[in-house]
Design an enzyme around this catalytic site. Structure first.
Site, PDB file in Angstrom:
ATOM      1  N   LYS A  84       0.939  -1.137   0.126  1.00 54.25           N
ATOM      2  CA  LYS A  84       0.042   0.003  -0.064  1.00 54.25           C
ATOM      3  C   LYS A  84       0.888   1.167   0.014  1.00 54.25           C
ATOM      4  O   LYS A  84       1.705   1.333   1.004  1.00 54.25           O
ATOM      5  CB  LYS A  84      -0.870  -0.048   1.238  1.00 54.25           C
ATOM      6  CG  LYS A  84      -1.614   1.379   1.450  1.00 54.25           C
ATOM      7  CD  LYS A  84      -2.614   1.041   2.602  1.00 54.25           C
ATOM      8  CE  LYS A  84      -3.294   2.404   2.858  1.00 54.25           C
ATOM      9  NZ  LYS A  84      -4.184   2.555   4.049  1.00 54.25           N
ATOM     10  N   LYS A 142     -10.274  12.520   8.439  1.00 51.53           N
ATOM     11  CA  LYS A 142      -9.955  12.061   9.758  1.00 51.53           C
ATOM     12  C   LYS A 142      -9.784  13.197  10.842  1.00 51.53           C
ATOM     13  O   LYS A 142      -9.484  14.255  10.557  1.00 51.53           O
ATOM     14  CB  LYS A 142      -8.184  11.582   9.583  1.00 51.53           C
ATOM     15  CG  LYS A 142      -8.251  10.125   8.945  1.00 51.53           C
ATOM     16  CD  LYS A 142      -6.728   9.564   8.898  1.00 51.53           C
ATOM     17  CE  LYS A 142      -6.723   8.299   8.093  1.00 51.53           C
ATOM     18  NZ  LYS A 142      -7.157   7.072   8.864  1.00 51.53           N
ATOM     19  N   ASP A 160       1.393   5.971   5.605  1.00 50.71           N
ATOM     20  CA  ASP A 160       0.551   5.251   5.013  1.00 50.71           C
ATOM     21  C   ASP A 160       1.125   4.413   3.888  1.00 50.71           C
ATOM     22  O   ASP A 160       0.494   3.892   3.093  1.00 50.71           O
ATOM     23  CB  ASP A 160      -0.958   5.781   4.835  1.00 50.71           C
ATOM     24  CG  ASP A 160      -2.146   5.056   4.810  1.00 50.71           C
ATOM     25  OD1 ASP A 160      -1.835   3.785   5.719  1.00 50.71           O
ATOM     26  OD2 ASP A 160      -3.049   5.177   4.478  1.00 50.71           O
ATOM     27  N   ASP A 164     -12.098   7.064   3.653  1.00 56.20           N
ATOM     28  CA  ASP A 164     -11.029   6.792   4.341  1.00 56.20           C
ATOM     29  C   ASP A 164     -10.694   5.193   4.423  1.00 56.20           C
ATOM     30  O   ASP A 164      -9.578   4.926   4.927  1.00 56.20           O
ATOM     31  CB  ASP A 164     -11.214   7.181   6.040  1.00 56.20           C
ATOM     32  CG  ASP A 164      -9.915   7.375   6.733  1.00 56.20           C
ATOM     33  OD1 ASP A 164      -8.858   7.224   6.301  1.00 56.20           O
ATOM     34  OD2 ASP A 164     -10.016   7.383   8.004  1.00 56.20           O
ATOM     35  N   GLU A 199      -9.440   3.802   2.138  1.00 57.02           N
ATOM     36  CA  GLU A 199      -9.032   3.714   0.759  1.00 57.02           C
ATOM     37  C   GLU A 199      -7.925   2.727   0.421  1.00 57.02           C
ATOM     38  O   GLU A 199      -7.553   2.490  -0.722  1.00 57.02           O
ATOM     39  CB  GLU A 199      -8.300   5.041   0.514  1.00 57.02           C
ATOM     40  CG  GLU A 199      -6.882   5.271   1.066  1.00 57.02           C
ATOM     41  CD  GLU A 199      -6.772   5.089   2.608  1.00 57.02           C
ATOM     42  OE1 GLU A 199      -7.615   5.023   3.227  1.00 57.02           O
ATOM     43  OE2 GLU A 199      -5.595   4.837   2.803  1.00 57.02           O
ATOM     44  N   ARG A 220      -7.946  -0.728   0.569  1.00 61.86           N
ATOM     45  CA  ARG A 220      -8.313  -1.677   0.104  1.00 61.86           C
ATOM     46  C   ARG A 220      -8.725  -1.467  -1.365  1.00 61.86           C
ATOM     47  O   ARG A 220      -8.693  -2.469  -2.162  1.00 61.86           O
ATOM     48  CB  ARG A 220      -9.260  -2.184   0.972  1.00 61.86           C
ATOM     49  CG  ARG A 220     -10.641  -1.386   1.241  1.00 61.86           C
ATOM     50  CD  ARG A 220     -11.515  -1.913   2.155  1.00 61.86           C
ATOM     51  NE  ARG A 220     -11.168  -1.441   3.524  1.00 61.86           N
ATOM     52  CZ  ARG A 220     -11.677  -1.878   4.557  1.00 61.86           C
ATOM     53  NH1 ARG A 220     -12.690  -2.376   4.747  1.00 61.86           N
ATOM     54  NH2 ARG A 220     -10.991  -1.150   5.611  1.00 61.86           N
TER      55      ARG A 220
HETATM   56  N1  BES Z   1      -4.556   4.165   7.065  1.00 64.38           N
HETATM   57  C1  BES Z   1      -5.339   3.764   7.644  1.00 64.38           C
HETATM   58  C2  BES Z   1      -5.055   2.875   8.677  1.00 64.38           C
HETATM   59  C3  BES Z   1      -4.108   3.348   9.953  1.00 64.38           C
HETATM   60  C4  BES Z   1      -4.911   3.631  10.989  1.00 64.38           C
HETATM   61  C5  BES Z   1      -3.055   3.134   9.793  1.00 64.38           C
HETATM   62  C6  BES Z   1      -4.186   4.164  12.017  1.00 64.38           C
HETATM   63  C7  BES Z   1      -2.064   3.313  10.815  1.00 64.38           C
HETATM   64  C8  BES Z   1      -2.790   4.023  11.847  1.00 64.38           C
HETATM   65  C9  BES Z   1      -6.801   3.373   6.788  1.00 64.38           C
HETATM   66  O1  BES Z   1      -6.422   3.990   5.571  1.00 64.38           O
HETATM   67  C10 BES Z   1      -8.126   3.798   7.476  1.00 64.38           C
HETATM   68  O2  BES Z   1      -8.166   4.707   7.684  1.00 64.38           O
HETATM   69  N2  BES Z   1      -8.873   2.950   7.784  1.00 64.38           N
HETATM   70  C11 BES Z   1      -9.935   3.043   8.533  1.00 64.38           C
HETATM   71  C12 BES Z   1     -10.938   2.087   7.930  1.00 64.38           C
HETATM   72  C13 BES Z   1     -12.499   2.411   8.444  1.00 64.38           C
HETATM   73  C14 BES Z   1     -12.785   3.687   7.597  1.00 64.38           C
HETATM   74  C15 BES Z   1     -13.051   1.061   7.896  1.00 64.38           C
HETATM   75  C16 BES Z   1      -9.922   2.812   9.878  1.00 64.38           C
HETATM   76  O3  BES Z   1      -9.108   1.846  10.203  1.00 64.38           O
HETATM   77  O4  BES Z   1     -10.180   3.525  10.600  1.00 64.38           O
HETATM   78 ZN    ZN Z   2      -4.951   4.367   4.568  1.00 61.09          ZN
HETATM   79 ZN    ZN Z   3      -7.457   5.674   5.365  1.00 64.45          ZN
END
Ligand code: BES
Ligand code: ZN
Ligand code: ZN
Length: 489
Positions: free
Chosen positions: A253, A265, A276, A335, A337, A339
């Protein structure tokens, strides 16, 4: 920092520090009994983390003797050596001492090559610093050289080279990881990969926006759509022409900044979303290490690089995408994104018909709830891939834990209007449902997904024993060790 290998005698060491690693109940080195006569027994018993320093007052050619506790010998392995080497580096850096020699210890459970490899990795990984942007340099000190005192055998030389290459590849990825989004966007991802390809003789193809449109890589395009920068998909290949070697695809990723997009966020901690892109950078490190170590495999590294930003052109919650493999996705949260970009890259990887696909992604915040910042969760339906990873984990000290992909998790990913949705209604078991989302794009190819959202960087509490705090580039050594394991078969 330079890391060298030399052969005895220990009395001729002239460095600032001579470090001796001692197990519990191990006798103190006889050569230095004179220096240690006044040491009270309770001051040093060889327990893990114990440290004892004496200055030699001109009685030896080196300035300080540093004893490091290694714990019980039966529990010791490569990771104990990585930690001990890091203790030496931290001690020297903290005391502005330029040079150190470490006496190579004997550990029953590992051989000479592994011993030197682990010491080299620990020293090199712990010497990593990202302080180029500090203009006030007075307080910054990095030691210059660490010597391993052994016998200079071929096995030891090999260990030094291997440790140097693996830690070097991981540090390469860590450095890029630390670059903030104003210095590292999708284009820099392509440029760094091009530079690496040129230096190492790897094959490369960068798919830029127009090509991605033609190919129908709509996951990658949609995520990047709110950014003023252009996305790209980098394909880096090692041993591209050696078609007889087993082929593995490694996907990472590469979100250079994840603001969340329209599903933005909270601002607290958002700066950490420069990390990320860690998965993609780990892929670059893996290709680099595989090439340097001449691993007997063929590799395709795939790195979708994007920036997830909110703007008038950004994708919106509710948008429906047709992905590269033809499946449709409802984007209910912009968010989620990672996947979406991985879906296209994984489907492309599967088309290459590799023996297996491995992906690394900072995919879900839920991962930090499950395993903290201590280990990565992994997901696979293939037990032999799981076995290879477990062996690799034990060797590299990179902690991993297998998490489930139960049928119920596929069920909750079903879409209302499209085939699948990118977030579930409840958000429960977020790491597993994300993994099951990815599975929709790999077809029948054996595949493992490693969620490195918790391990991408170490925070203060606790700092990692040899990576310290900040960028950690997890997965580089782990995946190389897993590929070595897979290549044995
Ligand atoms: N990049 C984030 C995941 C992340 C969060 C990595 C904190 C490192 C530290 C990812 O893209 C994300 O925002 N995921 C969301 C998914 C949700 C909206 C289903 C999450 O984990 O909140
Ligand atoms: Zn992310
Ligand atoms: Zn995200």
């Amino acid at each position: 920092m330079e890391i060298r290998l030399e052969k005895g005698p220990v009395k001729s060491v002239k460095d600032d520090v001579l470090a001796v690693l001692l197990f519990e109940a191990q006798e103190l080195p006889k050569e230095f009994s004179g220096l240690l006569v006044s040491m009270k027994k309770e001051r040093f018993s060889g327990k893990v983390g114990e440290r004892y320093v004496v200055t030699t007052q001109g009685k030896e050619q080196f300035e300080r003797l540093l004893l490091i506790g290694m714990g019980a010998e039966k529990d010791a392995g490569m990771d104990s050596l990585r930690k001990a080497a890091a203790t030496v580096v931290r001690y020297c850096d903290g005391n502005k001492l330029k040079t150190a020699t470490v006496m190579k210890p004997k550990i029953k459970s590992i051989n000479d090559m592994e011993t030197v490899q682990a010491l080299t990795e620990g020293a090199s990984l712990s010497s990593f610093a990202f302080d180029d942007f500090k203009t006030k340099r007075e307080d910054i000190f990095h030691m210059e050289s660490l010597t391993v005192l052994g016998n200079c055998t071929e096995a030891e030389q090999e260990g030094l080279a291997k440790g140097f290459n693996l830690a070097g590849a991981q540090n390469f990825a860590r450095k890029l990881q630390e670059l903030p989004a104003n210095m590292f966007g999708p284009e820099q991802g392509a440029k760094e990969a091009e530079k690496l390809a040129k230096e190492k003789g790897l094959s490369i193809k960068v798919f830029r926006k127009q090509e991605l449109i033609k190919m129908g890589m709509n996951g990658i395009l949609a995520v990047n759509q709110g950014s003023v920068k252009e996305p790209c998909l980098v394909k880096l290949e090692y041993n591209a022409d050696k078609k007889n070697l087993p082929l593995y695809a490694i996907v990472g990723k590469g979100v250079c900044f994840d603001s969340g997009g329209i599903s933005i966020k909270p601002s607290k901690g958002m700066e950490e979303m420069k990390y990320d892109k860690t998965g993609a950078l780990a892929v670059m490190g893996i290709l680099m290490a595989a090439r340097n170590l001449e691993l007997p495999v063929r590799l395709i590294g795939l790195m979708p690089f994007v920036e997830n930003m909110p703007s008038g052109s950004a994708q919106r919650p509710g948008d429906i995408l047709k992905m590269y493999n033809g499946k449709t996705v409802e984007v209910n949260n912009t968010d989620a994104e990672g996947r979406l970009i991985l879906a296209d890259a994984l489907a492309f990887a599967a088309e290459q018909k590799p023996k297996a696909i491995l992906d690394l992604a900072t995919l879900t915040g839920a991962m930090i709830i499950i395993l903290g910042k201590i280990g990565s969760g992994y997901f696979t339906q293939d037990d032999s891939l799981s076995k290879a990873l477990e062996v690799a984990s034990a060797k590299t000290g990179e902690k991993i834990w297998r998490l489930p992909m139960w049928p119920e998790f596929f069920e909750v990913n079903k879409g209302t209007y499209a085939d699948i949705r990118n977030v579930t209604n409840t958000g429960e078991a977020g790491s597993s449902t994300a993994a099951c989302f990815l599975k929709e794009f790999v077809g029948d190819v054996p595949w493992v997904h490693i969620d490195i959202a918790g391990t991408d960087m170490a925070s203060e509490m606790p700092p990692h024993p040899y990576l310290g705090r900040g960028a950690a580039a997890p997965g580089v050594r782990l995946v190389i060790a897993a590929l070595e394991e897979l290549a044995k078969k």
